[in-house]
Design a protein around this motif. Structure first.
Motif, mmCIF file in Angstrom:
data_model
loop_
_atom_site.group_PDB
_atom_site.id
_atom_site.type_symbol
_atom_site.label_atom_id
_atom_site.label_comp_id
_atom_site.label_asym_id
_atom_site.label_seq_id
_atom_site.Cartn_x
_atom_site.Cartn_y
_atom_site.Cartn_z
ATOM 1 N N CYS A 217 20.011 22.303 -69.382
ATOM 2 C CA CYS A 217 21.256 21.603 -69.068
ATOM 3 C C CYS A 217 22.389 22.227 -69.877
ATOM 4 O O CYS A 217 22.186 22.630 -71.025
ATOM 5 C CB CYS A 217 21.167 20.115 -69.425
ATOM 6 N N THR A 218 23.558 22.280 -69.279
ATOM 7 C CA THR A 218 24.762 22.602 -70.045
ATOM 8 C C THR A 218 25.311 21.286 -70.565
ATOM 9 O O THR A 218 25.479 20.330 -69.794
ATOM 10 C CB THR A 218 25.802 23.307 -69.174
ATOM 11 N N VAL A 219 25.558 21.228 -71.861
ATOM 12 C CA VAL A 219 26.020 19.989 -72.485
ATOM 13 C C VAL A 219 27.237 20.283 -73.349
ATOM 14 O O VAL A 219 27.460 21.417 -73.763
ATOM 15 C CB VAL A 219 24.902 19.348 -73.348
ATOM 16 N N LYS A 220 27.995 19.240 -73.612
ATOM 17 C CA LYS A 220 29.104 19.366 -74.559
ATOM 18 C C LYS A 220 28.947 18.318 -75.644
ATOM 19 O O LYS A 220 28.599 17.176 -75.391
ATOM 20 C CB LYS A 220 30.463 19.232 -73.864
ATOM 21 N N THR A 221 29.164 18.766 -76.885
ATOM 22 C CA THR A 221 29.139 17.879 -78.037
ATOM 23 C C THR A 221 30.571 17.717 -78.532
ATOM 24 O O THR A 221 31.518 18.153 -77.879
ATOM 25 C CB THR A 221 28.258 18.453 -79.158
ATOM 26 N N TRP A 222 30.720 17.138 -79.705
ATOM 27 C CA TRP A 222 32.058 16.936 -80.248
ATOM 28 C C TRP A 222 32.753 18.241 -80.579
ATOM 29 O O TRP A 222 33.975 18.299 -80.667
ATOM 30 C CB TRP A 222 31.986 16.058 -81.505
ATOM 31 N N ASN A 223 31.977 19.333 -80.754
ATOM 32 C CA ASN A 223 32.618 20.580 -81.189
ATOM 33 C C ASN A 223 32.199 21.829 -80.432
ATOM 34 O O ASN A 223 32.689 22.911 -80.733
ATOM 35 C CB ASN A 223 32.341 20.796 -82.677
ATOM 36 N N VAL A 224 31.293 21.727 -79.457
ATOM 37 C CA VAL A 224 30.835 22.935 -78.770
ATOM 38 C C VAL A 224 30.263 22.583 -77.401
ATOM 39 O O VAL A 224 29.847 21.441 -77.161
ATOM 40 C CB VAL A 224 29.759 23.647 -79.639
ATOM 41 N N GLU A 225 30.244 23.589 -76.515
ATOM 42 C CA GLU A 225 29.577 23.460 -75.220
ATOM 43 C C GLU A 225 28.527 24.554 -75.137
ATOM 44 O O GLU A 225 28.793 25.709 -75.471
ATOM 45 C CB GLU A 225 30.589 23.598 -74.078
ATOM 46 N N MET A 226 27.310 24.215 -74.717
ATOM 47 C CA MET A 226 26.217 25.177 -74.742
ATOM 48 C C MET A 226 25.141 24.779 -73.743
ATOM 49 O O MET A 226 25.152 23.666 -73.200
ATOM 50 C CB MET A 226 25.621 25.255 -76.149
ATOM 51 N N THR A 227 24.207 25.701 -73.516
ATOM 52 C CA THR A 227 23.063 25.445 -72.640
ATOM 53 C C THR A 227 21.839 25.162 -73.501
ATOM 54 O O THR A 227 21.542 25.900 -74.436
ATOM 55 C CB THR A 227 22.796 26.663 -71.733
ATOM 56 N N VAL A 228 21.131 24.085 -73.180
ATOM 57 C CA VAL A 228 19.996 23.629 -73.983
ATOM 58 C C VAL A 228 18.803 23.389 -73.059
ATOM 59 O O VAL A 228 18.948 22.783 -71.991
ATOM 60 C CB VAL A 228 20.340 22.325 -74.739
ATOM 61 N N GLY A 229 17.624 23.862 -73.453
ATOM 62 C CA GLY A 229 16.400 23.598 -72.692
ATOM 63 C C GLY A 229 16.085 22.115 -72.691
ATOM 64 O O GLY A 229 16.375 21.399 -73.657
ATOM 65 N N VAL A 230 15.467 21.644 -71.597
ATOM 66 C CA VAL A 230 15.196 20.203 -71.485
ATOM 67 C C VAL A 230 14.254 19.716 -72.585
ATOM 68 O O VAL A 230 14.276 18.529 -72.941
ATOM 69 C CB VAL A 230 14.610 19.870 -70.092
ATOM 70 N N GLN A 231 13.427 20.622 -73.143
ATOM 71 C CA GLN A 231 12.531 20.212 -74.218
ATOM 72 C C GLN A 231 13.270 19.897 -75.504
ATOM 73 O O GLN A 231 12.704 19.316 -76.427
ATOM 74 C CB GLN A 231 11.462 21.292 -74.477
ATOM 75 N N HIS A 232 14.545 20.281 -75.555
ATOM 76 C CA HIS A 232 15.362 20.012 -76.748
ATOM 77 C C HIS A 232 16.373 18.890 -76.507
ATOM 78 O O HIS A 232 17.343 18.758 -77.261
ATOM 79 C CB HIS A 232 16.087 21.288 -77.178
ATOM 80 N N LEU A 233 16.142 18.088 -75.471
ATOM 81 C CA LEU A 233 17.022 16.959 -75.169
ATOM 82 C C LEU A 233 16.211 15.676 -75.074
ATOM 83 O O LEU A 233 15.059 15.686 -74.635
ATOM 84 C CB LEU A 233 17.771 17.189 -73.848
ATOM 85 N N LYS A 234 16.833 14.576 -75.454
ATOM 86 C CA LYS A 234 16.212 13.258 -75.326
ATOM 87 C C LYS A 234 17.291 12.281 -74.877
ATOM 88 O O LYS A 234 18.300 12.107 -75.553
ATOM 89 C CB LYS A 234 15.620 12.808 -76.659
ATOM 90 N N SER A 235 17.073 11.656 -73.739
ATOM 91 C CA SER A 235 18.075 10.741 -73.196
ATOM 92 C C SER A 235 18.162 9.467 -74.026
ATOM 93 O O SER A 235 17.150 8.939 -74.501
ATOM 94 C CB SER A 235 17.722 10.382 -71.751
ATOM 95 N N PHE A 236 19.392 8.967 -74.203
ATOM 96 C CA PHE A 236 19.591 7.683 -74.861
ATOM 97 C C PHE A 236 19.387 6.522 -73.887
ATOM 98 O O PHE A 236 19.377 5.360 -74.299
ATOM 99 C CB PHE A 236 21.011 7.596 -75.448
#
Length: 311
Positions: A217-236
């Protein structure tokens, strides 16, 4: 009258081409720069059988250094052999070896991986020589570790692969075994850094999904936008209204981030907000954010009752 002592004469080197001269084999008419000088070859003796055996033994010791260290650390931990001088294993490793907690467990985990690789007869001759080569394997099952190591060795041309080659092989096998990407655009997730060096310093950040890929997924945080593998994400697992509220908070923070003159204190507040584990700001957090927005000209005045929908 005393005669003053004579100064010693400086030694001079003659450029003669006498038989004693090093360049006596160069004809006088030749240009020394282009002349050919005969050099006697020095024969290097072959290693004896004992020397070959010693060399192999020492090479194996070098190659297994990290493995032996990991095995020793695991035994020190499991038997609590540090208890006479330290209350925790982590304190002991720091004082005795200069290892922080992360480094100690990297070596322990690497030793476990090498033990697993030893169980595979096909790869017993080509084993890891450094902890970094097996670090990407630590999160895999034993059979997967063996498969990935074999693939990495083949990619390295039958030699010990680098850590990057192993990491790429891990990524490929994980993509083959992953379920389809189930995230949605606008969903709020937490970043799990795990052993991904590219995510170092971003573990724990909340982020908003902006694009869906097959396994990332491409995601944006408070300071950056990047591509992250789904294994490194956890939905709230936030509700739609909560996701929308986090989107607004993200937009406010990122607008402030564009200011090149942002002071360190303001940056610290924004970083704190970037690690929230709830879909709202407290009253104090809302006031702090509003003050920073006012200070940098984002808003014209601070709301009198500046607070979020605190729960």
């Amino acid at each position: 009258m005393n005669t003053p002592p004579r100064k010693p004469k400086k030694a001079t080197i003659s450029a003669s081409t006498s038989p004693e001269s090093p360049n006596s084999d160069i004809a006088p008419s030749e240009n020394p720069a282009s002349a050919t000088i005969d050099v006697n070859a020095v024969e290097v003796p072959e290693l004896t059988e004992d020397e070959q055996r010693d060399r192999l033994h020492l090479e194996r010791k070098v190659e297994r250094a990290f493995f032996e260290a990991g095995k020793a650390l695991a035994e020190l931990r499991d038997r609590r052999l540090y208890r006479s001088t330290h209350s925790t294993f982590e304190e002991y490793c720091k004082d005795r070896f200069g290892y922080n907690r992360s480094r100690s467990y990297q070596l322990i985990d690497a030793a476990i991986v090498v033990d697993n690789l030893h169980k595979c007869p096909q790869i017993v001759d080509i084993l890891p020589t450094a902890e970094g080569q097996v670090r990407p394997l630590t999160k895999l099952e034993t059979e997967q570790q063996q498969q990935v190591w074999q693939a990495a060795v083949e990619e390295a041309g039958g030699k010990v692969p680098t850590g990057k080659i192993v990491k790429d092989a891990v990524q490929r096998i994980m993509e083959r075994t992953q379920v389809p990407n189930s995230y949605q655009v606008g969903e709020v997730c937490q970043i799990l850094a795990k052993d991904n060096l590219d995510l170092r310093g971003k573990g724990g950040y909340w982020c908003i999904v902006t694009h869906i890929g097959e396994f990332s997924c491409t995601v944006k945080t408070w300071n950056v936008e990047m591509t992250v593998g789904v294994q490194h994400l956890k939905s709230f697992n936030y509700l739609p209204d909560e996701c929308q509220q986090m989107q607004q908070i993200c937009d406010r923070i990122r607008k402030l981030r564009e200011n090149e003159n942002l002071e360190e204190a303001a940056r610290a507040v924004l970083e704190h907000l970037g690690e929230l584990k709830r879909p709202y700001l407290t009253a104090v957090e809302e006031k702090l954010l509003s003050v920073i927005e006012f200070e940098y000209g984002i808003i014209d005045e601070i709301p009198r009752n500046s607070q979020s929908s605190n729960k």
